[in-house]
Enzyme design. Structure first.
Site, PDB file in Angstrom:
ATOM      1  N   HIS A 234      28.827 -14.087 -23.665  1.00  0.00           N
ATOM      2  CA  HIS A 234      29.827 -15.139 -23.869  1.00  0.00           C
ATOM      3  C   HIS A 234      30.950 -14.575 -24.749  1.00  0.00           C
ATOM      4  CE1 HIS A 234      31.511 -18.576 -26.031  1.00  0.00           C
ATOM      5  NE2 HIS A 234      31.101 -19.351 -25.048  1.00  0.00           N
ATOM      6  N   ARG A 277      32.945 -16.706 -19.714  1.00  0.00           N
ATOM      7  CA  ARG A 277      31.718 -16.155 -19.144  1.00  0.00           C
ATOM      8  C   ARG A 277      31.953 -15.903 -17.664  1.00  0.00           C
ATOM      9  NH1 ARG A 277      27.503 -20.691 -20.101  1.00  0.00           N
ATOM     10  NH2 ARG A 277      29.268 -21.947 -20.743  1.00  0.00           N
ATOM     11  N   LYS A 280      33.151 -18.611 -14.785  1.00  0.00           N
ATOM     12  CA  LYS A 280      33.713 -19.800 -15.414  1.00  0.00           C
ATOM     13  C   LYS A 280      35.224 -19.809 -15.193  1.00  0.00           C
ATOM     14  CE  LYS A 280      31.723 -22.073 -18.367  1.00  0.00           C
ATOM     15  NZ  LYS A 280      31.157 -23.434 -18.363  1.00  0.00           N
ATOM     16  N   ASP A 283      40.638 -20.087 -19.599  1.00  0.00           N
ATOM     17  CA  ASP A 283      40.869 -20.983 -20.741  1.00  0.00           C
ATOM     18  C   ASP A 283      41.707 -20.212 -21.764  1.00  0.00           C
ATOM     19  OD1 ASP A 283      40.741 -22.395 -23.139  1.00  0.00           O
ATOM     20  OD2 ASP A 283      38.626 -22.923 -22.929  1.00  0.00           O
ATOM     21  N   CYS A 285      42.033 -20.287 -24.915  1.00  0.00           N
ATOM     22  CA  CYS A 285      41.483 -19.816 -26.196  1.00  0.00           C
ATOM     23  C   CYS A 285      40.821 -18.445 -26.050  1.00  0.00           C
ATOM     24  CB  CYS A 285      40.528 -20.836 -26.797  1.00  0.00           C
ATOM     25  SG  CYS A 285      39.045 -21.165 -25.844  1.00  0.00           S
ATOM     26  N   TYR A 286      40.344 -18.114 -24.835  1.00  0.00           N
ATOM     27  CA  TYR A 286      39.743 -16.786 -24.632  1.00  0.00           C
ATOM     28  C   TYR A 286      40.785 -15.670 -24.626  1.00  0.00           C
ATOM     29  CZ  TYR A 286      35.388 -19.154 -24.086  1.00  0.00           C
ATOM     30  OH  TYR A 286      34.290 -19.935 -24.337  1.00  0.00           O
ATOM     31  N   ASP A 338      44.444 -25.286 -23.207  1.00  0.00           N
ATOM     32  CA  ASP A 338      43.445 -24.533 -22.441  1.00  0.00           C
ATOM     33  C   ASP A 338      44.008 -24.087 -21.082  1.00  0.00           C
ATOM     34  OD1 ASP A 338      41.488 -24.351 -20.388  1.00  0.00           O
ATOM     35  OD2 ASP A 338      40.115 -25.761 -21.311  1.00  0.00           O
ATOM     36  N   ASP A 345      45.885 -29.021 -28.567  1.00  0.00           N
ATOM     37  CA  ASP A 345      45.163 -29.247 -29.822  1.00  0.00           C
ATOM     38  C   ASP A 345      45.381 -28.024 -30.708  1.00  0.00           C
ATOM     39  OD1 ASP A 345      42.916 -27.270 -29.425  1.00  0.00           O
ATOM     40  OD2 ASP A 345      42.562 -28.527 -27.678  1.00  0.00           O
ATOM     41  N   HIS A 348      43.396 -24.672 -29.686  1.00  0.00           N
ATOM     42  CA  HIS A 348      43.994 -23.869 -28.616  1.00  0.00           C
ATOM     43  C   HIS A 348      45.361 -23.318 -29.018  1.00  0.00           C
ATOM     44  CE1 HIS A 348      40.760 -25.633 -26.187  1.00  0.00           C
ATOM     45  NE2 HIS A 348      40.847 -24.486 -25.536  1.00  0.00           N
TER      46      HIS A 348
END
Ligand code: ZN
Length: 415
Positions: A234, A277, A280, A283, A285-286, A338, A345, A348
């Site tokens: 992850h 992952r 998935k 996003d 934030c990754y 995201d 938010d 993010h």
């Protein structure tokens, strides 16, 4: 021709459409969700392609700063659920403002310090709010926020003797740490403990005994790191594990090539952003949790003298990531998110900006290379890939706390 092709955004090239998911005619829940995201992201890319001359990629600095500054004063009711994460809100906001090179007024910085002081527990460490139980996650956030503010008032909030006692009370015989007394164990806690201890100069010879070996056991067969041994790889845990091993100077315990392969394949072929992952969705934030691994891996392979390493670029498509963040993750009224369709938010906003910074700045020391997509004003301050604090603030904090003696630990008196 070659030049204009080079200048054109990746997402506007004709061949880009071929990067969409091919499900070989087999629909699954995962492929349906993936196609939905590709369609919303694809609509933005197509609009850009159709108006290429008119569109300039701009980071809306003013709007983001306004959103962030407002968040430091007053939060809406929707943040009630984060009542146990208030030091996090302080960190996400002050770090984002610092990346944007927006000064934080002295009086505001001082009230953040006073608020965080109220979150510090008498037994050491910080809770999610005043009078809450101390916990490693808000402790990490509070220390990072205070080091980002970087004043003597901020540094002196931290009770280092008690912080060390708190860390010792969480240490497990197998080298891992609990998140809080009686709480869960995972790689996050090892990272939070290692960062706060190394920044504030409270590392004792026994504090991290066995920790690196425990983290290495969390590397999954995929190559990335899971929360605990045997769990799926992850992005968040992989960042925590690798950054902790960098601090503990034990990265050699990992299979670095397999880790590199895992993270390189987490960048989405069509969207340009990262997934957390395998299988998935992308996003924002990754952009930090995954792309932030690249400077750490690069540094490690560089130290080994790997001759194949680039001296100008990280081992991911830095331009594609910037295109995704700038085109798909900016909320029109300020703040980042995201993916298209999600709301903004502070979490993010912080990690999209941190990832954007990583994608813009290669190297450190004598070797620096910038790759800034869009207008030159999009350039952010660099961020330290281990702590996610701007590098000069890390330097100041380390120098400040080095002048103080490592506290005398009444170590593991409970054991
Ligand atoms: Zn996210």
């Amino acid at each position: 021709m070659a030049e204009s092709r080079e200048a054109a955004l990746r997402c506007t090239r004709d061949e880009h459409g071929a990067e969409r998911l091919r499900d070989d005619g087999t629909r699954t829940e995962t492929s349906v969700e993936q196609k939905k995201v590709e369609s919303s992201v694809g609509a933005i890319f197509t609009a850009v392609k159709n108006h290429q001359e008119a569109i300039q990629l701009v980071l809306e600095r003013e709007l983001h700063s306004h959103y962030l500054r407002k968040g430091l004063q007053q939060l809406s009711e929707s943040y009630e659920c984060l009542d146990a994460s208030r030091p996090w809100l302080c960190y996400w906001i002050v770090h984002s403002l610092t990346l944007l090179d927006e000064p934080i007024p002295e009086s505001v910085a001082s009230s953040v310090c006073q608020f965080l002081a109220r979150c510090q527990a008498p037994s050491g460490g910080f809770g999610g709010g005043p009078c809450q139980q101390p916990h490693l996650a808000p402790t990490y956030a509070a220390v990072n926020a205070l080091c980002t503010i970087g004043t003597e008032e901020a540094y002196d909030v931290i009770n280092r003797e008690k912080l060390l006692e708190f860390l010792c009370s969480l240490k497990q015989p197998n080298g891992s740490f609990n998140m809080h007394v009686g709480g869960e164990v995972d790689v996050r806690s090892a990272y939070c403990a290692a960062t706060v201890a190394s920044l504030t100069n409270i590392v004792t010879p026994k504090l991290f005994e066995g920790t690196a070996e425990w983290i290495a056991r969390c590397q999954f067969w995929e190559g990335g790191i899971g929360g605990v041994p045997g769990m799926e790889a992850h992005g968040g845990y992989t960042f925590c594990g690798l950054a902790a091993l960098v601090i503990l100077k034990k990265v050699h315990l990992l299979d670095m090539k397999s880790l590199l392969r895992w993270v390189a394949f987490r960048q989405m072929r069509f969207e340009g952003g990262f997934q957390g992952r395998c299988n998935k969705l992308v996003d924002g934030c990754y952009s930090f949790w995954q792309a932030g691994l690249m400077p750490l891996i690069h540094r490690m392979l560089h130290a080994e003298g790997d001759p194949a390493l680039s001296l100008t670029n990280w081992m991911f498509d830095q331009k594609a990531l910037q295109e995704y963040i700038l085109l798909c993750c900016q909320c029109p009224s300020g703040g980042l998110l995201d993916k298209p369709g999600k709301s903004r938010d502070f979490y993010h906003t912080c990690y999209c900006l941190s990832g954007l910074s990583i994608a813009q700045h290669f190297g450190g020391g004598e070797i620096l290379h910038e790759t800034v997509i869009g207008v030159p004003e999009n350039s952010l301050k660099p961020t330290h890939p281990v702590y996610n604090i701007v590098p000069d603030k890390v330097g100041h904090a380390v120098v400040y706390f080095m002048q103080k003696a490592v506290p005398d630990a009444k170590e593991f008196k409970r054991n």
